[in-house]
Design an enzyme around this catalytic site. Structure first.
Site, PDB file in Angstrom:
ATOM      1  CB  CYS A   2      15.743  84.497  -0.290  1.00 29.84           C
ATOM      2  SG  CYS A   2      16.581  85.500  -1.503  1.00 29.84           S
ATOM      3  NE  ARG A  27      15.700  83.613   5.785  1.00 33.71           N
ATOM      4  CZ  ARG A  27      16.646  83.217   6.646  1.00 33.71           C
ATOM      5  NH1 ARG A  27      16.397  83.274   7.925  1.00 33.71           N
ATOM      6  NH2 ARG A  27      17.803  82.792   6.215  1.00 33.71           N
ATOM      7  CD1 TRP A  74      15.981  92.736   0.385  1.00 35.20           C
ATOM      8  CD2 TRP A  74      18.004  92.065  -0.255  1.00 35.20           C
ATOM      9  NE1 TRP A  74      16.821  93.839   0.372  1.00 35.20           N
ATOM     10  CE2 TRP A  74      18.057  93.464  -0.025  1.00 35.20           C
ATOM     11  CE3 TRP A  74      19.173  91.425  -0.671  1.00 35.20           C
ATOM     12  CZ2 TRP A  74      19.221  94.213  -0.189  1.00 35.20           C
ATOM     13  CZ3 TRP A  74      20.334  92.179  -0.852  1.00 35.20           C
ATOM     14  CH2 TRP A  74      20.348  93.553  -0.601  1.00 35.20           C
ATOM     15  CG  ASN A 100      19.054  82.620   1.830  1.00 33.84           C
ATOM     16  OD1 ASN A 100      19.303  83.714   1.370  1.00 33.84           O
ATOM     17  ND2 ASN A 100      19.312  82.296   3.095  1.00 33.84           N
ATOM     18  CD  GLU A 490      16.616 100.872   9.136  1.00 35.75           C
ATOM     19  OE1 GLU A 490      16.219  99.743   8.830  1.00 35.75           O
ATOM     20  OE2 GLU A 490      16.841 101.234  10.302  1.00 35.75           O
ATOM     21  CG  HIS A 506      37.612 118.488  12.245  1.00 35.88           C
ATOM     22  ND1 HIS A 506      38.725 119.277  12.445  1.00 35.88           N
ATOM     23  CD2 HIS A 506      37.096 118.250  13.480  1.00 35.88           C
ATOM     24  CE1 HIS A 506      38.901 119.492  13.737  1.00 35.88           C
ATOM     25  NE2 HIS A 506      37.918 118.890  14.386  1.00 35.88           N
TER      26      HIS A 506
HETATM   27  C1  AGP Z   1      17.721  98.245  11.595  1.00 38.87           C
HETATM   28  O1  AGP Z   1      16.555  98.978  11.634  1.00 38.87           O
HETATM   29  C2  AGP Z   1      17.941  97.528  10.372  1.00 38.87           C
HETATM   30  N1  AGP Z   1      16.888  96.647  10.104  1.00 38.87           N
HETATM   31  C3  AGP Z   1      19.293  96.862  10.250  1.00 38.87           C
HETATM   32  O2  AGP Z   1      20.287  97.831  10.341  1.00 38.87           O
HETATM   33  C4  AGP Z   1      19.566  95.771  11.290  1.00 38.87           C
HETATM   34  O3  AGP Z   1      19.829  96.340  12.520  1.00 38.87           O
HETATM   35  C5  AGP Z   1      20.796  94.971  10.834  1.00 38.87           C
HETATM   36  O4  AGP Z   1      20.484  94.356   9.624  1.00 38.87           O
HETATM   37  C6  AGP Z   1      21.203  93.947  11.879  1.00 38.87           C
HETATM   38  O5  AGP Z   1      20.172  93.036  12.078  1.00 38.87           O
HETATM   39  P1  AGP Z   1      20.259  92.012  13.306  1.00 38.87           P
HETATM   40  O6  AGP Z   1      20.243  92.797  14.564  1.00 38.87           O
HETATM   41  O7  AGP Z   1      19.067  91.131  13.136  1.00 38.87           O
HETATM   42  O8  AGP Z   1      21.550  91.256  13.137  1.00 38.87           O
END
Ligand code: AGP
Length: 610
Positions: A2, A27, A74, A100, A490, A506
């Protein structure tokens, strides 16, 4: 995960908090709320949706509270509902708190408080914190916070206010980022999960460390260590550059950021190579060439898309620099007892620089004495403070939750870092110059892919009816197809699984039939013949095949139902055009399926809790 924000000062605390929360929506954005003190009363506004909708609820608009704290959420514990939205108050509506993090022993504490007659309104772990502080409160908010901290287990960044002290915010943190800003004139003070939310203010900023507690007043900020002893904190002068993110006429930030990539790749490599010496040069790499020449193995840690970029970089470092390199998913790495040798270099990749698992993994590696190189896109983020050296992507703010330009910029920067390491070893100047020339061609090749966006839209029309996909690739295309599958998952909520194509037979091949199409990433010349065989095996089971392939891959005409032709490149850089094609495919399928592309459900731009 958050975002928390608080303000005390001359400006309208409600409005300053709303603006700060909008900056923190990366966030979490499933619910939001603000509490403040007005004429001795605690007022709270909440909304089970984004900050914009919360803003509509604040009546009257010019309500001038004395102080305010806010939150964008979140959900970790309890659904994203109005009741579970923060701030949470105690039963007497005298205290309000934003949090948070994750309280691991909240159920035990909740039982303990219930037995003492405390009633709970929400399903959250956070409400336990405010009820605990209220339980300990005897006209000294700081003392009550300290007593509560002793009982709370888990990660937390909190800000709390009490109606009896309308000039005070008490804040504390443990394993979750929190910073405090105040101006030199001492007329205002702010608290936030991320200093970049201090929007264009020129402030003195301090970052709270684990177990530290701060009493924030407009004229004074006092910080105490875990034993309650007042401590002096290092102050950083902070001028928060603020550039209001714009879509530049695109319908979504994601599409704008996809189309930015010819430019962001240029920015990522500009001034960072020397064609004369066939090597890379980094403006702020604090490791000496002697240090880096002594590196005997590399360990890359990251999450999500950054982890996939890390795997492409690992293949490059092994192939070009001949350095044993392996990758670890940060959320797993932080709980294993890693083998770190004197020659180990840790590369931590994070677009936001705030991903809790990656930060914790970096701290674990450092506890083992490792040197850490951060690859990041956000200045003043936690990773930049935890790393021994940091290379920035220079990609500009990435607003869309679905990472696109950051991925290709991560690979561009790590390609140059690979070149630097290779030249410190066996790589010749000529090889280095060729490497640079090939990389410099990428922006133009991406333009060619983007010019074919309308064609991709048509393909998406055809494939948007499918609920499941396999994405296949080999060598560099293995992690490229995993990234493309992640994008589709996503933003379109379609079940897309990526596999190294040779792995299909496999097991996964059992799922193939005419309802499960294959998206085949065929741009790895070294294994082209092999993936043709894998696709024939899939075709024999009736699976529709959409191939992403460089011009000249004629054999595919007899195998694939559809082909999206790509400009040809060397194998190690085929990731760039193939990735952009995968991003466009995901974008148009999501658009046709009508999902919330820039802020997809259940996600957040930065994952700041475990
Ligand atoms: C990617 O589209 C996602 N938002 C997510 O997988 C992201 O890459 C992951 O949370 C890592 O975030 P960061 O690069 O800010 O550490």
């Amino acid at each position: 995960m958050c975002g928390i924000f608080g303000y005390i000062g001359e400006k309208n605390p409600l409005q300053v908090c709303l603006r700060g929360l909008k900056q923190l929506e990366y966030r979490g954005y499933d619910s939001a709320g603000i509490s403040g003190i007005f004429e001795g009363r605690l007022l709270t506004f909440k909304e089970a949706s984004k900050v914009n909708y919360l803003e509509d609820k604040v009546i009257p608009k010019d309500l001038k509270m004395e102080i305010a704290i806010g939150h964008t959420r979140w959900a970790t514990h309890g659904k994203p509902t109005l009741l579970n939205a923060h701030p949470h108050s105690d039963g007497k509506n005298s205290l309000a708190l934003v949090h948070n993090g994750v309280i691991e022993n909240y159920e035990t504490l909740k039982e303990m408080l219930k037995n003492k007659g405390v009633t709970f309104n929400s399903d959250t772990d956070t409400e336990v914190i405010v009820q605990l502080i209220s339980f300990f409160y005897k006209q000294d908010l700081k003392k009550a916070v300290f007593r509560a901290l002793k009982l709370l287990k888990g990660s937390l960044a909190i800000a709390v206010i009490h109606k009896d002290t309308p000039d005070l915010i008490v804040a504390a943190c443990r394993e979750s980022p929190l910073c405090i800003g105040y101006n030199e004139e001492k007329t205002e003070a702010l608290v936030s999960s991320d200093p970049n939310a201090f929007l264009g203010k020129s402030l003195q900023v301090l970052f709270l460390k684990n177990e530290e507690v701060a009493c924030i007043r407009r004229k004074e900020v006092l910080v105490y260590d875990k034993n309650g002893k007042k401590i002096e904190k290092p102050i950083e002068k902070f001028d928060a550059e603020y550039e209001a993110p714009s879509k530049d006429g695109f319908e979504h930030f994601m599409l704008k950021e996809i189309f930015e990539q010819p430019l962001t790749i240029q920015k990522a490599i500009l001034g960072r190579y020397s064609e004369d010496f066939g090597t890379a040069e980094f403006e702020n790499l604090s490791f000496s060439s002697k240090d880096l020449a002594a590196v005997s193995n590399v360990l890359i840690i990251a999450c999500g898309t950054s982890f996939l970029a890390g795997n492409i970089a690992a293949a490059l470092l092994e192939e070009k620099a001949r350095i044993p390199t392996h990758t670890e998913i940060a959320s797993e790495f932080r709980y294993k007892n890693p083998i770190i040798t004197k020659g180990t270099l840790i590369i931590a990749i994070s677009q936001s620089g705030e991903t809790a698992d990656t930060i914790a993994a970096v701290r674990e590696a450092k506890a083992k004495g490792a040197k850490v190189l951060g690859i990041c896109n956000v200045k003043n983020s936690t990773l930049t403070r935890e790393s021994d050296s940091c290379l920035f992507l220079k990609a500009g703010p990435e607003i869309s939750v679905c990472s696109t330009k950051a991925f290709t910029s991560q690979i561009a920067v790590l390609s140059l870092f690979t070149l630097y390491m290779a030249r410190l070893r066996h790589y010749s100047k000529e090889e280095g110059t060729t490497f640079i020339q090939d990389l410099k061609k990428i922006p133009q090749k991406l333009k060619q892919v983007l010019d074919k966006a309308p064609e991709m839209r048509q393909l998406a029309e055809k494939y948007s009816k499918y609920e499941n996909f396999f994405f296949l690739g080999r060598r560099y295309m293995h992690f490229t197809c995993l990234e493309a599958a992640l994008k589709l998952k996503e933003i379109s909520y379609v079940n897309a699984n990526g596999y190294p194509a040779g792995e299909l037979k496999h097991g996964p091949i059992a799922l193939l039939d005419e309802n499960l199409p294959i998206a085949a990433f065929c741009a790895n010349k070294q294994t082209y013949e092999k993936i043709l065989t894998n696709l024939l095996e899939a075709k024999a089971r009736g699976a529709p095949i959409l191939a992403f392939a460089p011009v000249g891959s004629e054999e595919l005409l007899a195998i694939a139902d559809d082909i999206f032709w790509l400009p040809s490149t060397c194998d190690e850089f085929a990731v760039f055009p193939s990735t952009v094609a995968g991003q466009l495919f995901a974008y148009y399928i999501a658009k046709i399926r009508g999902t919330d592309i820039d802020q997809p459900r259940n996600l957040a731009k930065s994952v700041t809790v475990e």
